[in-house]
Design a protein around this motif. Structure first.
Motif, mmCIF file in Angstrom:
data_model
loop_
_atom_site.group_PDB
_atom_site.id
_atom_site.type_symbol
_atom_site.label_atom_id
_atom_site.label_comp_id
_atom_site.label_asym_id
_atom_site.label_seq_id
_atom_site.Cartn_x
_atom_site.Cartn_y
_atom_site.Cartn_z
ATOM 1 N N SER A 52 0.832 -1.212 0.000
ATOM 2 C CA SER A 52 0.000 0.000 0.000
ATOM 3 C C SER A 52 0.865 1.260 0.000
ATOM 4 C CB SER A 52 -0.925 0.003 1.218
ATOM 5 O OG SER A 52 -0.131 -0.049 2.409
ATOM 6 N N LYS A 53 2.120 1.118 0.418
ATOM 7 C CA LYS A 53 3.012 2.287 0.450
ATOM 8 C C LYS A 53 4.085 2.205 -0.637
ATOM 9 C CE LYS A 53 2.408 3.474 5.263
ATOM 10 N NZ LYS A 53 2.864 3.153 6.619
ATOM 11 N N TRP A 54 3.987 1.180 -1.441
ATOM 12 C CA TRP A 54 5.010 0.960 -2.474
ATOM 13 C C TRP A 54 4.655 1.739 -3.731
ATOM 14 C CZ3 TRP A 54 5.747 -0.767 -7.421
ATOM 15 C CH2 TRP A 54 7.010 -1.270 -7.762
ATOM 16 N N ASP A 55 5.629 2.349 -4.355
ATOM 17 C CA ASP A 55 5.415 2.891 -5.694
ATOM 18 C C ASP A 55 6.727 2.792 -6.458
ATOM 19 O OD1 ASP A 55 6.989 4.990 -4.744
ATOM 20 O OD2 ASP A 55 5.248 6.261 -4.336
ATOM 21 N N PHE A 56 6.627 3.018 -7.752
ATOM 22 C CA PHE A 56 7.810 2.945 -8.603
ATOM 23 C C PHE A 56 7.898 4.232 -9.420
ATOM 24 C CE2 PHE A 56 10.409 1.883 -12.222
ATOM 25 C CZ PHE A 56 11.449 1.193 -11.614
ATOM 26 N N THR A 57 9.096 4.809 -9.458
ATOM 27 C CA THR A 57 9.291 6.122 -10.078
ATOM 28 C C THR A 57 10.299 6.048 -11.213
ATOM 29 O OG1 THR A 57 8.882 7.203 -7.944
ATOM 30 C CG2 THR A 57 10.022 8.509 -9.611
ATOM 31 N N LEU A 58 9.974 6.686 -12.301
ATOM 32 C CA LEU A 58 10.967 6.986 -13.342
ATOM 33 C C LEU A 58 11.191 8.489 -13.304
ATOM 34 C CD1 LEU A 58 10.233 5.190 -16.750
ATOM 35 C CD2 LEU A 58 12.017 4.699 -15.098
ATOM 36 N N ARG A 59 12.450 8.909 -13.217
ATOM 37 C CA ARG A 59 12.721 10.352 -13.125
ATOM 38 C C ARG A 59 13.762 10.735 -14.160
ATOM 39 N NH1 ARG A 59 13.843 10.640 -8.137
ATOM 40 N NH2 ARG A 59 11.838 11.373 -7.383
ATOM 41 N N ALA A 60 13.409 11.754 -14.949
ATOM 42 C CA ALA A 60 14.316 12.231 -16.001
ATOM 43 C C ALA A 60 15.383 13.132 -15.390
ATOM 44 C CB ALA A 60 13.527 12.994 -17.057
ATOM 45 N N VAL A 61 16.393 13.441 -16.183
ATOM 46 C CA VAL A 61 17.464 14.328 -15.730
ATOM 47 C C VAL A 61 16.887 15.679 -15.299
ATOM 48 C CG1 VAL A 61 19.552 15.560 -16.463
ATOM 49 C CG2 VAL A 61 19.202 13.187 -17.165
ATOM 50 N N ASP A 62 15.865 16.171 -16.041
ATOM 51 C CA ASP A 62 15.307 17.495 -15.721
ATOM 52 C C ASP A 62 14.301 17.451 -14.571
ATOM 53 O OD1 ASP A 62 13.030 16.339 -16.749
ATOM 54 O OD2 ASP A 62 12.920 17.606 -18.536
ATOM 55 N N GLY A 63 14.142 16.282 -13.961
ATOM 56 C CA GLY A 63 13.259 16.196 -12.795
ATOM 57 C C GLY A 63 11.844 15.739 -13.120
ATOM 58 N N ALA A 64 11.498 15.707 -14.409
ATOM 59 C CA ALA A 64 10.160 15.201 -14.780
ATOM 60 C C ALA A 64 10.034 13.755 -14.307
ATOM 61 C CB ALA A 64 9.972 15.281 -16.294
ATOM 62 N N THR A 65 8.908 13.411 -13.710
ATOM 63 C CA THR A 65 8.762 12.067 -13.147
ATOM 64 C C THR A 65 7.446 11.425 -13.557
ATOM 65 O OG1 THR A 65 7.703 12.880 -11.146
ATOM 66 C CG2 THR A 65 10.088 12.597 -11.067
ATOM 67 N N GLN A 108 11.903 12.046 -20.312
ATOM 68 C CA GLN A 108 12.831 11.655 -21.367
ATOM 69 C C GLN A 108 13.955 10.784 -20.842
ATOM 70 O OE1 GLN A 108 13.999 15.298 -23.316
ATOM 71 N NE2 GLN A 108 12.035 15.406 -24.399
ATOM 72 N N THR A 109 14.437 9.931 -21.714
ATOM 73 C CA THR A 109 15.542 9.055 -21.337
ATOM 74 C C THR A 109 16.858 9.838 -21.366
ATOM 75 O OG1 THR A 109 15.969 8.322 -23.584
ATOM 76 C CG2 THR A 109 14.340 7.066 -22.320
ATOM 77 N N ALA A 110 17.923 9.181 -20.909
ATOM 78 C CA ALA A 110 19.266 9.777 -20.884
ATOM 79 C C ALA A 110 20.248 8.613 -21.041
ATOM 80 C CB ALA A 110 19.484 10.535 -19.577
ATOM 81 N N PRO A 111 21.518 8.908 -21.273
ATOM 82 C CA PRO A 111 22.468 7.817 -21.566
ATOM 83 C C PRO A 111 22.695 6.842 -20.415
ATOM 84 C CG PRO A 111 23.347 9.930 -22.287
ATOM 85 C CD PRO A 111 22.104 10.230 -21.511
ATOM 86 N N PHE A 112 22.481 7.268 -19.172
ATOM 87 C CA PHE A 112 22.767 6.397 -18.026
ATOM 88 C C PHE A 112 21.583 6.391 -17.080
ATOM 89 C CE2 PHE A 112 26.835 7.898 -19.585
ATOM 90 C CZ PHE A 112 27.565 6.719 -19.677
ATOM 91 N N ILE A 113 21.563 5.404 -16.200
ATOM 92 C CA ILE A 113 20.555 5.397 -15.146
ATOM 93 C C ILE A 113 21.214 4.972 -13.832
ATOM 94 C CG2 ILE A 113 18.724 4.709 -16.786
ATOM 95 C CD1 ILE A 113 19.365 2.252 -14.133
ATOM 96 N N VAL A 114 20.554 5.366 -12.743
ATOM 97 C CA VAL A 114 20.851 4.791 -11.425
ATOM 98 C C VAL A 114 19.548 4.180 -10.928
ATOM 99 C CG1 VAL A 114 21.514 5.237 -9.048
ATOM 100 C CG2 VAL A 114 22.685 6.436 -10.904
ATOM 101 N N ALA A 115 19.566 2.879 -10.667
ATOM 102 C CA ALA A 115 18.402 2.245 -10.042
ATOM 103 C C ALA A 115 18.581 2.361 -8.536
ATOM 104 C CB ALA A 115 18.315 0.782 -10.455
ATOM 105 N N TYR A 116 17.494 2.695 -7.832
ATOM 106 C CA TYR A 116 17.614 2.847 -6.379
ATOM 107 C C TYR A 116 16.531 2.045 -5.671
ATOM 108 C CZ TYR A 116 14.111 6.498 -7.221
ATOM 109 O OH TYR A 116 12.986 7.187 -7.621
ATOM 110 N N SER A 117 16.852 1.651 -4.445
ATOM 111 C CA SER A 117 16.062 0.643 -3.745
ATOM 112 C C SER A 117 15.758 1.060 -2.320
ATOM 113 C CB SER A 117 16.842 -0.675 -3.689
ATOM 114 O OG SER A 117 17.156 -1.123 -4.978
ATOM 115 N N ASP A 118 14.731 0.449 -1.756
ATOM 116 C CA ASP A 118 14.525 0.540 -0.310
ATOM 117 C C ASP A 118 15.778 0.024 0.378
ATOM 118 O OD1 ASP A 118 11.939 1.604 -0.079
ATOM 119 O OD2 ASP A 118 11.046 -0.342 -0.530
#
Lengths: 259, 209
Positions: free
Chosen positions: B48-61, B112-122
């Motif tokens: 109930s408290k879980w969500d998943f976020t994609l965040r662009a370099v410019d902060g758009a999510t 928007q996508t970008a050349p790299f990503i960082v995946a982050y976790s609980d």
């Protein structure tokens, strides 16, 4: 891009951790199932307690197998010790424990790992929780601590909670008792399957009550290291967090089978 | 330094069965169990408290709740997985949602996508990847394993699944992907492990080719 930000910064490429030929200088029988190999490793760069090495065996037809083993010894520029638990159906550990002797050579590379490590500058208190051969990296930490000058040692008190099945399964049994003679070291053992007569330690698996009794208070912000079988590590880590220890200070190393 | 490998007399080793050995990368061995390896305590976040976020370099999510994520098309994935601690497990069966699906939905909202990503976790875990290693059917947000919900020890409720790289890249307990313009090394990548982690090139540790 216009401002040059797409120009790669000059990066010093880190050196590869090379395979080295180690020569066995001593073999210590720790228990019926565990042996320590003491090795001379030319140009060993030194290590930090908690790190491991990869060991590689090559068969006569060129087939190779690798496994990781925690370093047991305190940092030294030439001598390195690993302790290996023999898994009867393992591919590598029976060879290391049964076939190798003084003068034999084996390939290894390391040291590896920068997280499950303790160095004296981190201070204390230390709370070490080990099960079975999970004691190995914790012993490297206790040996590192024991080698410190007394005033520094005194600022890093250590508690070891050590779970074994039976008295004859206790790896480093004599040394653990000797370590506990230091007033800054508290050793608490539990023997989960059978106990010698007169045993005064715990006789059950590590649980919340035991951790509450033995662990330094969360307010002391101990550095906590847990190493052992998955079930022990999961239980201990979870309960320590529930007791109020910061998750980020609870470092774990679990092993599955590493035969 | 060992120029020629040292032959361990009498060591025979245990090769996987024919047809399987070719699927075991160098230095790995076949494991039938599913060992657990994590650097710290297992986090437990209620759905109930879980969500998943994609965040662009410019902060758009763009964010998905658990139910919103589950409403996206599921895929069944059968892949070999390779842990840097030397074990390889063949034909593991997962259920999840392709990262392509998430990225496509987010792009429609201006993320928007970008050349790299960082995946982050609980729990604070992070790992870095070139976006190319996620795009084009190579990565999933997985929440099912072997026909059952993914166990917390193995990263449940959801983990990143990037089976063509060593398994530390498949971040357990994943909660989001941050796009980055530059490569930003994650947790193990600053603690001695290789930046990319291709098992077939044996990229285990910092400095490996």
């Amino acid at each position: 891009m216009t401002d040059g930000s797409d120009v790669a910064p000059s990066v010093v490429r880190p050196r590869r951790i090379e395979w080295r030929a180690a020569t066995i200088t001593d073999v210590i029988r720790e228990t019926a199932h565990a042996k320590t190999l003491v090795m001379d490793v030319p140009n060993w760069p030194g290590h930090t307690a908690g790190q491991h090495v990869d060991v590689r065996l090559t068969a006569e037809d060129g087939y190779q197998a690798q496994r990781s083993y925690s370093i047991a010894s305190a940092p030294s520029r030439s001598t390195l010790a690993i302790t290996i638990e023999r898994l009867d159906d393992g591919e590598v550990s029976p060879y290391l424990t049964d076939a190798l002797g003084v003068g034999d050579r084996v390939e290894l590379r390391g040291p590896i790992g920068g997280y499950f490590v303790w160095e004296p500058s981190m201070g204390g208190p230390l709370f070490l929780v080990g099960g079975g051969s999970g004691i190995v990296p914790l012993m490297a930490m206790l040996r590192t601590r024991a080698a410190l000058p007394a005033p520094i040692r005194g600022s890093a008190p250590a508690t070891l909670l050590y779970s074994s099945r039976a008295w004859d399964d206790v790896i480093y049994r004599d040394e653990v008792i000797t370590l506990a003679e230091d007033p800054g070291v508290n050793v608490v053992q539990t023997l989960t399957r059978s106990q010698p007569s007169g045993w005064t330690g715990f006789t059950r698996r590590i649980d919340a009550d035991m951790l509450a009794e033995v662990a330094p208070a969360p307010s002391l912000r101990p550095h906590i290291y847990i190493c052992g079988p998955t079930a022990l590590v999961e239980t201990a880590a979870q309960m320590l967090v529930e007791l109020g220890h910061e998750p980020a200070r609870v470092k774990t190393e679990r092993f599955g089978p590493t035969g | 330094m060992a120029d020629e490998p040292i032959i361990s007399r009498g060591f025979r080793g245990r090769r996987a069965a024919a047809g399987r050995q070719s699927r075991i990368p160098p230095g790995q061995y076949e494991e039938r169990d599913f060992p657990v390896l994590s650097a710290g305590p297992t986090p437990h976040t209620p759905l109930s408290k879980w969500d998943f976020t994609l965040r662009a370099v410019d902060g758009a999510t763009m964010k998905w709740t658990w139910d919103e994520l589950q409403a996206l098309p599921h895929e069944n994935i059968t892949r070999d997985i390779h842990c840097v601690t030397k074990w390889t497990k063949l034909d593991t069966v997962w259920e999840g949602i392709s990262v392509d699906t998430l990225v496509g939905a987010a792009a429609a909202r201006g993320v928007q996508t970008a050349p790299f990503i960082v995946a982050y976790s609980d729990g604070g875990y992070t790992t870095n990847l070139p976006f190319d290693d996620l795009a084009g059917g190579k990565a999933w947000i997985a929440f099912g394993y072997d026909g059952k919900p993914l166990h917390p020890e193995h990263g449940g409720p959801a983990r990143l699944l990037v089976p063509h790289l060593y398994f530390w890249k498949s971040a357990k307990w994943v909660r989001g992907i941050q796009f980055t313009a530059h490569n930003e090394p994650g947790f193990w990548e600053v603690n001695g492990y290789h930046d990319r982690g291709d098992p077939w090139r044996e990229q285990r540790y910092t400095g490996d080719p």
